[in-house]
Write a protein that holds these residues in place. Structure first.
Motif, mmCIF file in Angstrom:
data_model
loop_
_atom_site.group_PDB
_atom_site.id
_atom_site.type_symbol
_atom_site.label_atom_id
_atom_site.label_comp_id
_atom_site.label_asym_id
_atom_site.label_seq_id
_atom_site.Cartn_x
_atom_site.Cartn_y
_atom_site.Cartn_z
ATOM 1 N N GLY A 99 0.364 119.489 44.746
ATOM 2 C CA GLY A 99 -0.220 118.380 44.832
ATOM 3 C C GLY A 99 -0.217 117.476 43.650
ATOM 4 N N GLY B 177 -5.993 113.585 42.233
ATOM 5 C CA GLY B 177 -6.647 112.706 43.256
ATOM 6 C C GLY B 177 -6.365 111.392 43.176
ATOM 7 N N GLY C 202 -3.497 111.695 45.392
ATOM 8 C CA GLY C 202 -3.979 112.638 46.586
ATOM 9 C C GLY C 202 -3.332 112.688 47.810
ATOM 10 N N PRO D 165 -7.129 119.624 46.524
ATOM 11 C CA PRO D 165 -5.912 118.920 46.130
ATOM 12 C C PRO D 165 -4.451 119.760 46.022
ATOM 13 N N ILE E 219 -12.000 116.301 42.327
ATOM 14 C CA ILE E 219 -10.851 115.425 43.118
ATOM 15 C C ILE E 219 -11.156 115.647 44.563
ATOM 16 N N GLU E 220 -11.703 116.612 45.200
ATOM 17 C CA GLU E 220 -11.966 116.936 46.515
ATOM 18 C C GLU E 220 -12.776 115.795 47.160
ATOM 19 N N ASP F 265 -12.249 112.425 47.103
ATOM 20 C CA ASP F 265 -11.320 111.488 47.245
ATOM 21 C C ASP F 265 -11.043 111.408 48.771
ATOM 22 N N SER G 211 -8.478 110.173 49.823
ATOM 23 C CA SER G 211 -6.898 110.450 49.883
ATOM 24 C C SER G 211 -6.615 111.899 49.951
ATOM 25 N N VAL G 212 -7.150 112.600 49.425
ATOM 26 C CA VAL G 212 -7.248 114.182 49.165
ATOM 27 C C VAL G 212 -7.542 114.791 50.573
#
Length: 365
Positions: free
Chosen positions: A260, A263, A267, A321, A338-339, A341, A343-344
């Motif tokens: 990965g 994010g 992500g 991610p 980050i989770e 997002d 995007s992720v």
């Protein structure tokens, strides 16, 4: 198995992230974070290219298991993108518009959606982005001094496809020129991986090369090579695709699982690579290449890791991610995991749809 898992993740992403645009009927967009703040629910922050990938994931799902409800969602997301973009199909970033063009073209092929007007505008702008500075290529954005793989890669894939589906016949040559430029200017001879891009001076000479390696740069270059291999008897594009797959396996995967990139925009990177690895896995064997098996292995190992490390959350599984590590569930919009997002989550959905597509194609062969 993979189709069922992709369906579960699709439902979770749409439940948590899909909302109307400013409460207007027949519109949808993906909220950029979950749990979402008030500003996010009103789509105050605009991630144009994230929405293009949301549309692409919906098309993946419609190929997997068509249904009228998803068809309506595809049309609503398309309307939402244009509305949130203030009635326009394009912006100043050549990479952004190439991604939307690819998603719209796939929606047309899947759903018969009329896309002539937006694709004419998008491809016209991409054609105008080409200059001879630094030996060729299109810019990252209008008025910039940077040329990179993230713009030239998806533009090449789009123009190669559009050439036979309503665009100019010369679009295929444009796609070839863009991909040749990436090969000459941005391939690391030591690894076979693509660097990010280069800065150009006022005289057109290369001022600096940004040698950062991103997974999605490999994905779009691979995708362009696969498109250009169609009808080519030289074997050069197949060889470049094979080299890219080997390089990804050697340098950008751990135990076969793609790495990965955090994010935000990063992500999406691994999911994009997985998409084009799956495309290569399906189409390279048609050219007598054995590299498709390695590409499929990377997709399936990555999808397996993402699924194993999912976390239970409201609405369904939450993906992380880094697919090789357990996902964490954010407690609120203030919890900066980050989770959160979109995007992720799209990237995780993408790799599961890629695995489902390989499962589906494999069952037919």
């Amino acid at each position: 198995m993979w189709a069922a898992r992709a369906a579960v993740v699709e439902r979770a992403v749409l439940t948590r992230h899909l909302r109307r645009v400013w409460a207007l009927p027949a519109t949808r967009l993906g909220v950029t974070g979950w749990p979402s703040s008030t500003r996010q629910r009103f789509h105050t922050h605009w991630n144009y290219w994230w929405q293009a990938h949301l549309l692409d994931c919906l098309v993946d799902a419609q190929h997997r298991q068509p249904n009228p409800g998803r068809s309506a969602t595809i049309h609503r997301v398309t309307r939402g993108i244009r509305l949130r973009n203030l009635g326009l199909w394009t912006n100043s970033y050549y990479d952004d518009i190439a991604w939307l063009g690819l998603a719209l073209l796939r929606a047309h092929q899947c759903e018969g959606m009329p896309v002539r007007a937006p694709l004419d505008r998008i491809t016209a702008q991409l054609r105008e982005g080409w200059t001879d500075h630094a030996g060729g290529g299109i810019w990252w954005r209008r008025g910039d001094t940077f040329k990179n793989v993230p713009a030239n890669g998806p533009a090449a894939v789009l123009l190669a496809r559009w050439a036979g589906l309503g665009g100019e016949r010369s679009d295929r040559q444009r796609a070839r020129s863009m991909t040749e430029w990436m090969e000459r200017a941005l391939v690391d001879p030591a690894t076979g991986l693509l660097w990010d891009g280069l800065y150009v001076g006022p005289d057109g000479a290369v001022r600096d090369i940004v040698k950062t390696v991103y997974t999605y740069c490999q994905g779009v270059f691979l995708g362009a090579c696969v498109e250009l291999a169609e009808g080519d008897t030289s074997g050069v594009w197949v060889a470049r695709a094979e080299r890219t797959i080997r390089a990804v396996s050697a340098h950008l995967a751990d135990d076969g699982v793609l790495r990965g990139r955090g994010g935000g925009d990063g992500g999406l990177f691994a999911g994009i690579l997985a998409r084009y690895l799956a495309l290569a896995a399906v189409r390279l064997p048609e050219h007598g290449s054995a590299a498709g098996e390695a590409a499929a292995g990377l997709v399936l190992a990555s999808a397996g890791a993402a699924w194993r490390n999912r976390a239970p959350a409201q609405g369904g599984p939450l993906l992380g991610p880094e697919w090789s590590r357990p996902a964490q569930v954010p407690r609120s919009w203030r919890h900066r995991l980050i989770e959160r997002d979109l995007s992720v989550q799209l990237s995780g959905w993408m790799v599961l749809e890629a695995a489902a597509m390989l499962e589906r194609i494999g069952s037919r062969s």
